[in-house]
Design a protein around this motif. Structure first.
Motif, short mmCIF file in Angstrom:
data_model
loop_
_atom_site.label_atom_id
_atom_site.label_comp_id
_atom_site.label_asym_id
_atom_site.label_seq_id
_atom_site.Cartn_x
_atom_site.Cartn_y
_atom_site.Cartn_z
N PHE A 203 0.92 -1.14 0.07
CA PHE A 203 -0.06 0.01 -0.12
C PHE A 203 0.82 1.33 0.02
O PHE A 203 1.74 1.41 1.00
CB PHE A 203 -1.01 0.09 1.30
N ASP A 204 0.47 2.20 -0.92
CA ASP A 204 1.09 3.53 -0.82
C ASP A 204 0.81 4.36 0.14
O ASP A 204 0.06 5.31 -0.19
CB ASP A 204 0.96 4.12 -2.27
N VAL A 205 1.30 4.07 1.45
CA VAL A 205 0.85 4.92 2.51
C VAL A 205 1.13 6.19 2.21
O VAL A 205 0.38 7.24 2.78
CB VAL A 205 1.31 4.25 3.89
N ALA A 206 2.48 6.67 1.98
CA ALA A 206 2.77 7.81 1.83
C ALA A 206 2.16 8.84 0.73
O ALA A 206 1.87 10.06 0.97
CB ALA A 206 4.50 8.14 1.29
N GLU A 253 3.94 9.63 -6.23
CA GLU A 253 3.24 8.69 -7.25
C GLU A 253 4.39 8.39 -8.57
O GLU A 253 4.08 7.44 -9.19
CB GLU A 253 1.81 9.20 -7.90
N ARG A 254 4.81 9.26 -8.87
CA ARG A 254 5.97 9.14 -10.10
C ARG A 254 6.92 7.88 -9.77
O ARG A 254 7.37 7.38 -10.68
CB ARG A 254 6.61 10.40 -10.45
N ARG A 255 7.13 7.99 -8.53
CA ARG A 255 8.41 6.92 -7.75
C ARG A 255 8.03 5.76 -7.50
O ARG A 255 8.74 4.82 -7.35
CB ARG A 255 9.25 7.59 -7.03
N ALA A 256 6.71 5.53 -6.84
CA ALA A 256 6.20 4.53 -6.09
C ALA A 256 6.16 3.45 -7.07
O ALA A 256 5.69 3.41 -8.46
CB ALA A 256 4.73 5.05 -5.45
N ALA A 257 6.42 1.85 -6.51
CA ALA A 257 6.53 1.21 -7.41
C ALA A 257 5.07 0.38 -7.55
O ALA A 257 4.59 -0.05 -8.59
CB ALA A 257 7.23 -0.32 -6.52
N GLN A 258 4.40 0.62 -6.60
CA GLN A 258 2.61 0.47 -6.84
C GLN A 258 1.81 1.53 -6.18
O GLN A 258 1.52 1.46 -5.05
CB GLN A 258 2.36 -0.80 -5.99
N PRO A 259 1.90 2.74 -7.09
CA PRO A 259 1.06 3.86 -6.51
C PRO A 259 -0.35 3.70 -6.44
O PRO A 259 -1.07 2.91 -7.07
CB PRO A 259 1.26 4.80 -7.70
N ILE A 260 -0.95 4.52 -5.57
CA ILE A 260 -2.56 4.41 -5.49
C ILE A 260 -3.10 5.13 -6.45
O ILE A 260 -4.57 4.83 -6.86
CB ILE A 260 -2.82 5.02 -4.19
N LEU A 261 -2.42 5.90 -7.41
CA LEU A 261 -2.89 6.60 -8.35
C LEU A 261 -2.00 6.70 -9.53
O LEU A 261 -1.05 7.34 -9.80
CB LEU A 261 -3.11 8.08 -8.25
#
Length: 464
Positions: A203-206, A253-261
Protein backbone atom coordinates in the motif's frame (compact mmCIF):
# COMPACT_ATOMS: atom_id res chain seq x y z
CA UNK A 1 -13.10 -21.85 8.16
CA UNK A 2 -13.95 -21.86 4.46
CA UNK A 3 -12.32 -19.39 2.13
CA UNK A 4 -14.69 -16.99 0.31
CA UNK A 5 -15.53 -18.14 -3.20
CA UNK A 6 -13.81 -16.50 -6.12
CA UNK A 7 -15.94 -15.41 -9.07
CA UNK A 8 -15.59 -17.72 -12.07
CA UNK A 9 -17.48 -17.88 -15.36
CA UNK A 10 -18.93 -21.26 -14.40
CA UNK A 11 -20.31 -20.06 -11.06
CA UNK A 12 -21.25 -16.48 -11.79
CA UNK A 13 -23.64 -14.88 -9.25
CA UNK A 14 -26.88 -13.35 -10.63
CA UNK A 15 -26.05 -9.99 -12.17
CA UNK A 16 -29.39 -8.46 -11.15
CA UNK A 17 -28.67 -9.17 -7.48
CA UNK A 18 -25.14 -7.74 -7.75
CA UNK A 19 -26.47 -4.63 -9.47
CA UNK A 20 -29.10 -4.16 -6.75
CA UNK A 21 -26.44 -4.39 -4.01
CA UNK A 22 -24.20 -1.94 -5.88
CA UNK A 23 -27.01 0.57 -6.41
CA UNK A 24 -28.44 0.43 -2.87
CA UNK A 25 -24.96 0.72 -1.33
CA UNK A 26 -24.20 3.72 -3.54
CA UNK A 27 -27.56 5.29 -2.70
CA UNK A 28 -26.60 5.19 0.98
CA UNK A 29 -23.42 7.14 0.25
CA UNK A 30 -25.05 9.80 -1.91
CA UNK A 31 -28.14 10.09 0.27
CA UNK A 32 -26.05 11.04 3.30
CA UNK A 33 -24.35 13.78 1.29
CA UNK A 34 -27.70 15.46 0.66
CA UNK A 35 -30.02 14.36 3.48
CA UNK A 36 -28.06 16.49 5.92
CA UNK A 37 -28.48 19.68 3.84
CA UNK A 38 -32.15 20.41 4.58
CA UNK A 39 -31.44 19.71 8.24
CA UNK A 40 -28.51 22.17 8.41
CA UNK A 41 -30.47 25.07 9.97
CA UNK A 42 -31.74 22.71 12.71
CA UNK A 43 -28.26 21.25 13.21
CA UNK A 44 -26.89 24.81 13.33
CA UNK A 45 -29.19 25.76 16.20
CA UNK A 46 -29.33 22.47 18.09
CA UNK A 47 -25.58 21.78 18.21
CA UNK A 48 -24.35 25.40 18.25
CA UNK A 49 -22.30 25.60 15.05
CA UNK A 50 -20.92 28.94 13.81
CA UNK A 51 -22.03 30.19 10.37
CA UNK A 52 -18.78 29.24 8.65
CA UNK A 53 -18.20 26.20 10.87
CA UNK A 54 -21.45 24.70 9.59
CA UNK A 55 -19.73 23.88 6.30
CA UNK A 56 -17.62 21.29 8.17
CA UNK A 57 -20.71 19.10 8.62
CA UNK A 58 -20.41 18.48 4.89
CA UNK A 59 -16.68 19.00 4.38
CA UNK A 60 -15.59 16.54 7.11
CA UNK A 61 -17.47 13.82 5.23
CA UNK A 62 -16.31 14.72 1.75
CA UNK A 63 -12.70 15.27 2.85
CA UNK A 64 -12.08 11.85 4.36
CA UNK A 65 -14.19 10.34 1.60
CA UNK A 66 -12.15 11.94 -1.17
CA UNK A 67 -8.80 11.73 0.61
CA UNK A 68 -8.87 7.99 1.26
CA UNK A 69 -10.59 6.85 -1.92
CA UNK A 70 -7.41 6.08 -3.83
CA UNK A 71 -5.94 4.00 -1.02
CA UNK A 72 -9.26 2.16 -0.59
CA UNK A 73 -9.51 1.50 -4.32
CA UNK A 74 -6.02 -0.02 -4.32
CA UNK A 75 -6.93 -2.06 -1.21
CA UNK A 76 -9.87 -3.54 -3.11
CA UNK A 77 -7.57 -4.76 -5.87
CA UNK A 78 -5.17 -6.33 -3.33
CA UNK A 79 -7.46 -7.63 -0.58
CA UNK A 80 -10.62 -8.42 -2.54
CA UNK A 81 -13.55 -6.20 -3.46
CA UNK A 82 -16.23 -8.08 -1.56
CA UNK A 83 -14.22 -7.85 1.66
CA UNK A 84 -13.76 -4.10 1.19
CA UNK A 85 -17.44 -3.66 0.32
CA UNK A 86 -18.46 -5.36 3.55
CA UNK A 87 -15.96 -3.42 5.66
CA UNK A 88 -17.08 -0.13 4.12
CA UNK A 89 -20.75 -0.96 4.75
CA UNK A 90 -20.06 -1.85 8.39
CA UNK A 91 -18.05 1.30 9.14
CA UNK A 92 -20.49 3.57 7.29
CA UNK A 93 -23.44 2.10 9.19
CA UNK A 94 -21.80 2.41 12.62
CA UNK A 95 -20.75 6.00 11.90
CA UNK A 96 -24.35 6.80 10.92
CA UNK A 97 -25.42 5.68 14.39
CA UNK A 98 -22.79 7.94 16.00
CA UNK A 99 -23.97 10.94 13.92
CA UNK A 100 -27.56 10.36 14.97
CA UNK A 101 -26.45 10.39 18.63
CA UNK A 102 -24.10 13.44 18.33
CA UNK A 103 -24.55 16.16 20.99
CA UNK A 104 -21.87 18.71 20.05
CA UNK A 105 -20.21 20.17 16.93
CA UNK A 106 -17.00 18.24 17.66
CA UNK A 107 -18.68 14.85 17.92
CA UNK A 108 -20.83 15.59 14.85
CA UNK A 109 -17.83 16.53 12.70
CA UNK A 110 -15.75 13.59 13.99
CA UNK A 111 -18.53 11.09 13.26
CA UNK A 112 -19.06 12.57 9.79
CA UNK A 113 -15.33 12.17 9.14
CA UNK A 114 -15.48 8.48 10.14
CA UNK A 115 -18.55 8.04 7.94
CA UNK A 116 -16.50 9.48 5.09
CA UNK A 117 -13.84 6.81 5.70
CA UNK A 118 -16.54 4.15 5.38
CA UNK A 119 -17.80 5.74 2.17
CA UNK A 120 -14.23 5.87 0.81
CA UNK A 121 -13.92 2.12 1.31
CA UNK A 122 -17.38 1.39 -0.09
CA UNK A 123 -17.61 3.63 -3.18
CA UNK A 124 -14.72 2.33 -5.33
CA UNK A 125 -15.74 -1.25 -4.53
CA UNK A 126 -19.21 -0.62 -5.97
CA UNK A 127 -17.95 0.94 -9.20
CA UNK A 128 -15.16 -1.61 -9.66
CA UNK A 129 -17.67 -4.45 -9.17
CA UNK A 130 -19.93 -2.85 -11.74
CA UNK A 131 -17.07 -2.53 -14.21
CA UNK A 132 -15.91 -6.14 -13.81
CA UNK A 133 -19.41 -7.70 -13.65
CA UNK A 134 -20.88 -6.09 -16.77
CA UNK A 135 -19.27 -6.43 -20.18
CA UNK A 136 -18.24 -3.28 -22.04
CA UNK A 137 -20.90 -2.16 -24.50
CA UNK A 138 -24.68 -1.96 -24.13
CA UNK A 139 -24.72 -4.02 -20.90
CA UNK A 140 -22.24 -1.77 -19.10
CA UNK A 141 -23.76 1.39 -20.57
CA UNK A 142 -27.11 0.47 -19.04
CA UNK A 143 -25.53 -0.42 -15.68
CA UNK A 144 -23.54 2.82 -15.54
CA UNK A 145 -26.63 4.80 -16.54
CA UNK A 146 -28.52 3.29 -13.61
CA UNK A 147 -25.53 3.89 -11.32
CA UNK A 148 -25.37 7.55 -12.31
CA UNK A 149 -29.15 7.94 -12.25
CA UNK A 150 -29.42 6.77 -8.66
CA UNK A 151 -26.65 9.20 -7.71
CA UNK A 152 -28.59 12.17 -9.02
CA UNK A 153 -31.95 10.91 -7.81
CA UNK A 154 -30.67 9.97 -4.34
CA UNK A 155 -29.12 13.44 -3.96
CA UNK A 156 -32.47 15.07 -4.73
CA UNK A 157 -34.58 12.58 -2.74
CA UNK A 158 -32.22 13.10 0.20
CA UNK A 159 -33.15 16.77 0.25
CA UNK A 160 -36.88 15.98 0.34
CA UNK A 161 -36.50 13.22 2.92
CA UNK A 162 -34.12 15.27 5.06
CA UNK A 163 -36.52 18.20 5.13
CA UNK A 164 -39.55 16.10 6.03
CA UNK A 165 -37.68 14.27 8.79
CA UNK A 166 -36.10 17.47 10.17
CA UNK A 167 -39.51 19.12 10.55
CA UNK A 168 -41.76 16.23 11.55
CA UNK A 169 -39.38 14.03 13.54
CA UNK A 170 -35.68 14.97 13.76
CA UNK A 171 -32.73 15.38 11.42
CA UNK A 172 -31.17 12.49 13.36
CA UNK A 173 -33.68 9.99 11.94
CA UNK A 174 -32.16 10.43 8.48
CA UNK A 175 -28.97 8.79 9.74
CA UNK A 176 -30.68 6.08 11.78
CA UNK A 177 -32.33 4.89 8.54
CA UNK A 178 -28.92 3.59 7.45
CA UNK A 179 -28.85 0.97 10.21
CA UNK A 180 -31.35 -1.56 8.77
CA UNK A 181 -30.29 -0.82 5.18
CA UNK A 182 -26.60 -1.33 5.98
CA UNK A 183 -27.30 -4.59 7.83
CA UNK A 184 -29.38 -5.92 4.92
CA UNK A 185 -26.68 -5.05 2.39
CA UNK A 186 -24.01 -6.80 4.48
CA UNK A 187 -26.04 -10.02 4.40
CA UNK A 188 -26.82 -9.67 0.69
CA UNK A 189 -23.16 -9.03 -0.21
CA UNK A 190 -22.08 -12.17 1.63
CA UNK A 191 -24.69 -14.24 -0.20
CA UNK A 192 -24.57 -12.91 -3.75
CA UNK A 193 -21.12 -11.39 -4.37
CA UNK A 194 -18.21 -13.74 -4.96
CA UNK A 195 -14.80 -12.53 -3.88
CA UNK A 196 -12.57 -11.12 -6.61
CA UNK A 197 -9.09 -12.58 -7.20
CA UNK A 198 -6.51 -10.93 -4.98
CA UNK A 199 -3.24 -9.54 -6.24
CA UNK A 200 -0.02 -9.18 -4.31
CA UNK A 201 1.09 -5.70 -3.52
CA UNK A 202 1.99 -3.04 -1.00
CA UNK A 203 0.00 0.00 0.00
CA UNK A 204 1.20 3.46 -0.95
CA UNK A 205 0.79 4.96 2.54
CA UNK A 206 2.95 8.01 1.74
CA UNK A 207 0.79 8.81 -1.27
CA UNK A 208 -2.43 8.39 0.71
CA UNK A 209 -1.16 10.57 3.57
CA UNK A 210 0.11 13.39 1.36
CA UNK A 211 -3.06 13.50 -0.74
CA UNK A 212 -5.40 13.44 2.27
CA UNK A 213 -3.45 16.03 4.27
CA UNK A 214 -3.01 18.24 1.21
CA UNK A 215 -6.72 18.24 0.44
CA UNK A 216 -7.58 18.85 4.11
CA UNK A 217 -5.24 21.83 4.28
CA UNK A 218 -6.66 23.36 1.10
CA UNK A 219 -10.26 22.98 2.23
CA UNK A 220 -9.47 24.31 5.72
CA UNK A 221 -7.75 27.36 4.25
CA UNK A 222 -10.63 28.10 1.87
CA UNK A 223 -13.30 27.76 4.57
CA UNK A 224 -11.27 29.79 7.09
CA UNK A 225 -10.85 32.61 4.56
CA UNK A 226 -14.63 33.19 4.59
CA UNK A 227 -14.44 34.28 8.24
CA UNK A 228 -10.84 35.38 8.82
CA UNK A 229 -10.08 36.88 5.40
CA UNK A 230 -7.41 36.12 2.81
CA UNK A 231 -4.78 38.12 4.71
CA UNK A 232 -4.99 35.85 7.76
CA UNK A 233 -1.65 34.11 8.36
CA UNK A 234 -3.21 30.74 9.23
CA UNK A 235 -5.35 30.86 6.07
CA UNK A 236 -2.27 31.53 3.94
CA UNK A 237 -0.23 28.85 5.72
CA UNK A 238 -2.98 26.25 5.23
CA UNK A 239 -3.31 27.04 1.51
CA UNK A 240 0.46 26.95 0.99
CA UNK A 241 0.74 23.66 2.88
CA UNK A 242 -2.06 22.18 0.79
CA UNK A 243 -0.37 23.08 -2.50
CA UNK A 244 3.01 21.76 -1.33
CA UNK A 245 1.56 18.48 -0.04
CA UNK A 246 -0.32 17.85 -3.27
CA UNK A 247 2.84 18.57 -5.26
CA UNK A 248 4.64 16.06 -3.04
CA UNK A 249 1.85 13.57 -3.71
CA UNK A 250 2.44 13.76 -7.47
CA UNK A 251 6.19 13.34 -6.96
CA UNK A 252 5.59 10.30 -4.72
CA UNK A 253 3.29 8.70 -7.29
CA UNK A 254 5.91 9.10 -10.02
CA UNK A 255 8.43 7.06 -8.01
CA UNK A 256 6.15 4.58 -6.19
CA UNK A 257 6.44 0.95 -7.31
CA UNK A 258 2.71 0.41 -6.72
CA UNK A 259 1.10 3.87 -6.60
CA UNK A 260 -2.45 4.42 -5.38
CA UNK A 261 -2.86 6.69 -8.41
CA UNK A 262 -1.24 5.09 -11.49
CA UNK A 263 -0.30 8.07 -13.64
CA UNK A 264 -0.90 5.98 -16.77
CA UNK A 265 -4.61 6.57 -16.17
CA UNK A 266 -4.01 10.17 -17.28
CA UNK A 267 -2.53 9.24 -20.65
CA UNK A 268 -5.94 9.65 -22.32
CA UNK A 269 -7.01 13.25 -23.04
CA UNK A 270 -10.74 12.60 -23.00
CA UNK A 271 -10.50 10.70 -19.71
CA UNK A 272 -8.56 13.63 -18.22
CA UNK A 273 -11.26 16.02 -19.41
CA UNK A 274 -13.89 13.80 -17.79
CA UNK A 275 -12.04 13.91 -14.46
CA UNK A 276 -11.62 17.69 -14.56
CA UNK A 277 -15.19 18.28 -15.69
CA UNK A 278 -16.47 16.03 -12.91
CA UNK A 279 -14.61 18.06 -10.28
CA UNK A 280 -16.07 21.30 -11.60
CA UNK A 281 -19.57 19.88 -12.17
CA UNK A 282 -19.84 18.41 -8.67
CA UNK A 283 -18.40 21.58 -7.15
CA UNK A 284 -21.17 23.57 -8.80
CA UNK A 285 -23.87 21.07 -7.79
CA UNK A 286 -22.90 20.85 -4.10
CA UNK A 287 -22.89 24.65 -4.01
CA UNK A 288 -26.35 24.65 -5.58
CA UNK A 289 -27.73 22.28 -2.94
CA UNK A 290 -25.95 23.92 0.02
CA UNK A 291 -26.85 27.53 -0.76
CA UNK A 292 -30.30 27.04 -2.30
CA UNK A 293 -31.41 25.06 0.75
CA UNK A 294 -30.45 27.92 3.05
CA UNK A 295 -32.02 30.50 0.71
CA UNK A 296 -35.35 28.68 0.79
CA UNK A 297 -35.36 28.34 4.59
CA UNK A 298 -33.84 31.64 5.70
CA UNK A 299 -34.83 34.10 2.95
CA UNK A 300 -38.12 32.66 1.70
CA UNK A 301 -38.86 31.26 5.20
CA UNK A 302 -39.85 27.78 4.04
CA UNK A 303 -40.07 25.10 6.76
CA UNK A 304 -37.68 22.13 6.31
CA UNK A 305 -40.35 19.82 4.83
CA UNK A 306 -41.44 22.40 2.25
CA UNK A 307 -37.79 23.11 1.46
CA UNK A 308 -37.28 19.48 0.54
CA UNK A 309 -40.43 19.44 -1.57
CA UNK A 310 -39.28 22.64 -3.31
CA UNK A 311 -36.56 20.55 -5.02
CA UNK A 312 -39.14 18.27 -6.67
CA UNK A 313 -39.03 20.12 -10.02
CA UNK A 314 -35.39 19.13 -10.25
CA UNK A 315 -35.85 15.62 -8.81
CA UNK A 316 -38.67 14.55 -11.12
CA UNK A 317 -37.01 15.88 -14.28
CA UNK A 318 -33.68 14.36 -13.26
CA UNK A 319 -35.31 10.96 -12.80
CA UNK A 320 -37.08 11.07 -16.16
CA UNK A 321 -34.04 12.22 -18.12
CA UNK A 322 -31.70 9.75 -16.42
CA UNK A 323 -33.89 6.84 -17.47
CA UNK A 324 -33.54 7.98 -21.11
CA UNK A 325 -29.74 8.17 -20.99
CA UNK A 326 -28.98 4.73 -22.54
CA UNK A 327 -31.19 5.57 -25.53
CA UNK A 328 -29.78 9.10 -25.77
CA UNK A 329 -26.23 7.74 -25.62
CA UNK A 330 -26.86 5.40 -28.55
CA UNK A 331 -28.40 8.23 -30.56
CA UNK A 332 -26.07 11.14 -29.73
CA UNK A 333 -22.88 9.53 -28.46
CA UNK A 334 -21.30 9.97 -25.03
CA UNK A 335 -19.35 13.18 -25.75
CA UNK A 336 -22.23 15.04 -27.39
CA UNK A 337 -24.67 14.07 -24.64
CA UNK A 338 -22.18 15.23 -21.99
CA UNK A 339 -21.72 18.62 -23.67
CA UNK A 340 -25.50 19.02 -23.96
CA UNK A 341 -26.02 18.15 -20.30
CA UNK A 342 -23.37 20.62 -19.13
CA UNK A 343 -24.85 23.37 -21.34
CA UNK A 344 -28.36 22.91 -19.95
CA UNK A 345 -27.09 22.80 -16.36
CA UNK A 346 -25.10 26.00 -16.97
CA UNK A 347 -28.18 27.77 -18.33
CA UNK A 348 -30.24 26.77 -15.29
CA UNK A 349 -27.51 27.74 -12.80
CA UNK A 350 -26.93 31.13 -14.41
CA UNK A 351 -30.68 31.80 -14.26
CA UNK A 352 -30.87 30.73 -10.61
CA UNK A 353 -27.90 32.93 -9.68
CA UNK A 354 -30.09 36.00 -10.26
CA UNK A 355 -32.24 35.31 -7.18
CA UNK A 356 -32.58 37.88 -4.41
CA UNK A 357 -34.76 38.49 -1.36
CA UNK A 358 -37.74 39.38 -3.55
CA UNK A 359 -37.55 36.37 -5.92
CA UNK A 360 -40.77 34.41 -6.48
CA UNK A 361 -40.32 30.64 -6.16
CA UNK A 362 -42.00 29.41 -9.36
CA UNK A 363 -40.32 31.76 -11.81
CA UNK A 364 -36.99 32.39 -10.08
CA UNK A 365 -36.29 29.00 -8.45
CA UNK A 366 -38.50 26.19 -9.79
CA UNK A 367 -37.98 26.82 -13.52
CA UNK A 368 -34.18 27.04 -13.26
CA UNK A 369 -34.30 23.83 -11.20
CA UNK A 370 -36.02 22.07 -14.10
CA UNK A 371 -33.05 22.91 -16.34
CA UNK A 372 -30.53 21.93 -13.67
CA UNK A 373 -32.30 18.59 -13.14
CA UNK A 374 -32.40 17.83 -16.86
CA UNK A 375 -28.74 18.76 -17.29
CA UNK A 376 -27.60 16.67 -14.33
CA UNK A 377 -29.60 13.71 -15.60
CA UNK A 378 -27.79 13.94 -18.95
CA UNK A 379 -24.28 14.68 -17.67
CA UNK A 380 -23.55 12.29 -14.79
CA UNK A 381 -23.69 9.03 -16.72
CA UNK A 382 -21.43 10.20 -19.59
CA UNK A 383 -18.97 11.63 -17.05
CA UNK A 384 -18.81 8.26 -15.26
CA UNK A 385 -18.50 6.26 -18.48
CA UNK A 386 -15.76 8.55 -19.83
CA UNK A 387 -13.81 8.21 -16.57
CA UNK A 388 -13.48 4.42 -16.85
CA UNK A 389 -13.48 4.05 -20.65
CA UNK A 390 -10.65 1.94 -22.05
CA UNK A 391 -9.19 1.05 -18.64
CA UNK A 392 -7.77 -2.52 -18.37
CA UNK A 393 -9.25 -4.88 -15.76
CA UNK A 394 -6.18 -4.71 -13.51
CA UNK A 395 -6.66 -0.96 -13.13
CA UNK A 396 -10.44 -1.15 -12.59
CA UNK A 397 -10.21 -0.36 -8.89
CA UNK A 398 -7.78 2.52 -9.41
CA UNK A 399 -9.90 4.01 -12.20
CA UNK A 400 -13.03 3.72 -10.07
CA UNK A 401 -11.11 5.43 -7.30
CA UNK A 402 -10.13 8.34 -9.55
CA UNK A 403 -13.75 8.82 -10.67
CA UNK A 404 -14.91 8.88 -7.07
CA UNK A 405 -12.01 11.10 -6.01
CA UNK A 406 -12.97 13.61 -8.70
CA UNK A 407 -16.55 13.43 -7.40
CA UNK A 408 -15.56 14.09 -3.78
CA UNK A 409 -12.83 16.55 -4.72
CA UNK A 410 -15.54 18.58 -6.43
CA UNK A 411 -17.78 18.31 -3.37
CA UNK A 412 -15.17 19.33 -0.80
CA UNK A 413 -13.05 21.84 -2.72
CA UNK A 414 -16.05 23.18 -4.63
CA UNK A 415 -18.07 23.89 -1.49
CA UNK A 416 -15.05 25.40 0.28
CA UNK A 417 -14.31 27.64 -2.71
CA UNK A 418 -17.93 28.80 -3.00
CA UNK A 419 -18.16 29.46 0.75
CA UNK A 420 -15.05 31.64 0.41
CA UNK A 421 -16.36 33.40 -2.73
CA UNK A 422 -19.75 34.04 -1.12
CA UNK A 423 -18.17 36.40 1.42
CA UNK A 424 -17.07 38.90 -1.25
CA UNK A 425 -18.91 42.22 -0.86
CA UNK A 426 -20.86 40.92 2.12
CA UNK A 427 -19.95 43.65 4.62
CA UNK A 428 -22.67 45.95 5.93
CA UNK A 429 -25.35 43.35 5.22
CA UNK A 430 -27.14 41.41 7.94
CA UNK A 431 -29.76 38.68 8.31
CA UNK A 432 -31.71 37.55 5.26
CA UNK A 433 -30.14 40.26 3.06
CA UNK A 434 -26.67 38.93 3.89
CA UNK A 435 -27.62 35.36 3.07
CA UNK A 436 -29.38 36.39 -0.17
CA UNK A 437 -26.18 38.18 -1.25
CA UNK A 438 -24.00 35.17 -0.37
CA UNK A 439 -26.29 32.82 -2.31
CA UNK A 440 -26.24 35.04 -5.41
CA UNK A 441 -22.45 35.31 -5.39
CA UNK A 442 -21.98 31.59 -4.72
CA UNK A 443 -24.33 30.50 -7.51
CA UNK A 444 -22.55 32.90 -9.86
CA UNK A 445 -19.35 31.08 -8.95
CA UNK A 446 -21.08 27.75 -9.57
CA UNK A 447 -22.07 28.97 -13.04
CA UNK A 448 -18.43 29.81 -13.76
CA UNK A 449 -17.43 26.28 -12.73
CA UNK A 450 -19.94 24.79 -15.15
CA UNK A 451 -18.71 27.04 -17.96
CA UNK A 452 -15.15 25.83 -17.35
CA UNK A 453 -16.32 22.20 -17.31
CA UNK A 454 -18.05 22.70 -20.66
CA UNK A 455 -14.97 24.31 -22.19
CA UNK A 456 -12.83 21.45 -20.94
CA UNK A 457 -15.09 18.83 -22.52
CA UNK A 458 -15.35 20.70 -25.83
CA UNK A 459 -11.59 21.23 -26.06
CA UNK A 460 -10.91 17.54 -25.42
CA UNK A 461 -13.29 16.60 -28.24
CA UNK A 462 -11.41 18.84 -30.63
CA UNK A 463 -8.10 17.48 -29.40
CA UNK A 464 -9.25 13.88 -29.62
Amino acid sequence: MNNPPVATPSAAPPKAAILAIILVSYVMIVLDTSIVLTGLPNIHQELGFTDTGLAWVQSAYTLTFGGLLLLAARAGDVLGRRRLLQQGLALFTLASLAIGLARSPATMVAARAVQGVGAAILAPSTLALLQTTFAEGRERTRAIALYSAVAGIAASVGLVLGGVLAEWLSWRVGFFINLPIGAAMLLAARRFIAESPRSRGRFDVAGAASSTLGMSALVYGLIRSAGAGWGDSLTQAALAAGVLLLAAFIAIERRAAQPILPLRLFADAQRNAAYGARVLFLGAMIGFFFFTTQFLQVVLRYPPSLTGLAFLPMTLVNFGVALCVPRLTRRLGNARLLAMGLSITLLGMAWLSRIDAGTAYWLGVALPMVLIGAGQGMALSPLTAAGVAGVPAQDAGAAAGVVNVAHQLGNSLGLAALVAISSFGAHQRVGAALLAHRVTVALGGASAMLALALLLVLSSRRGG
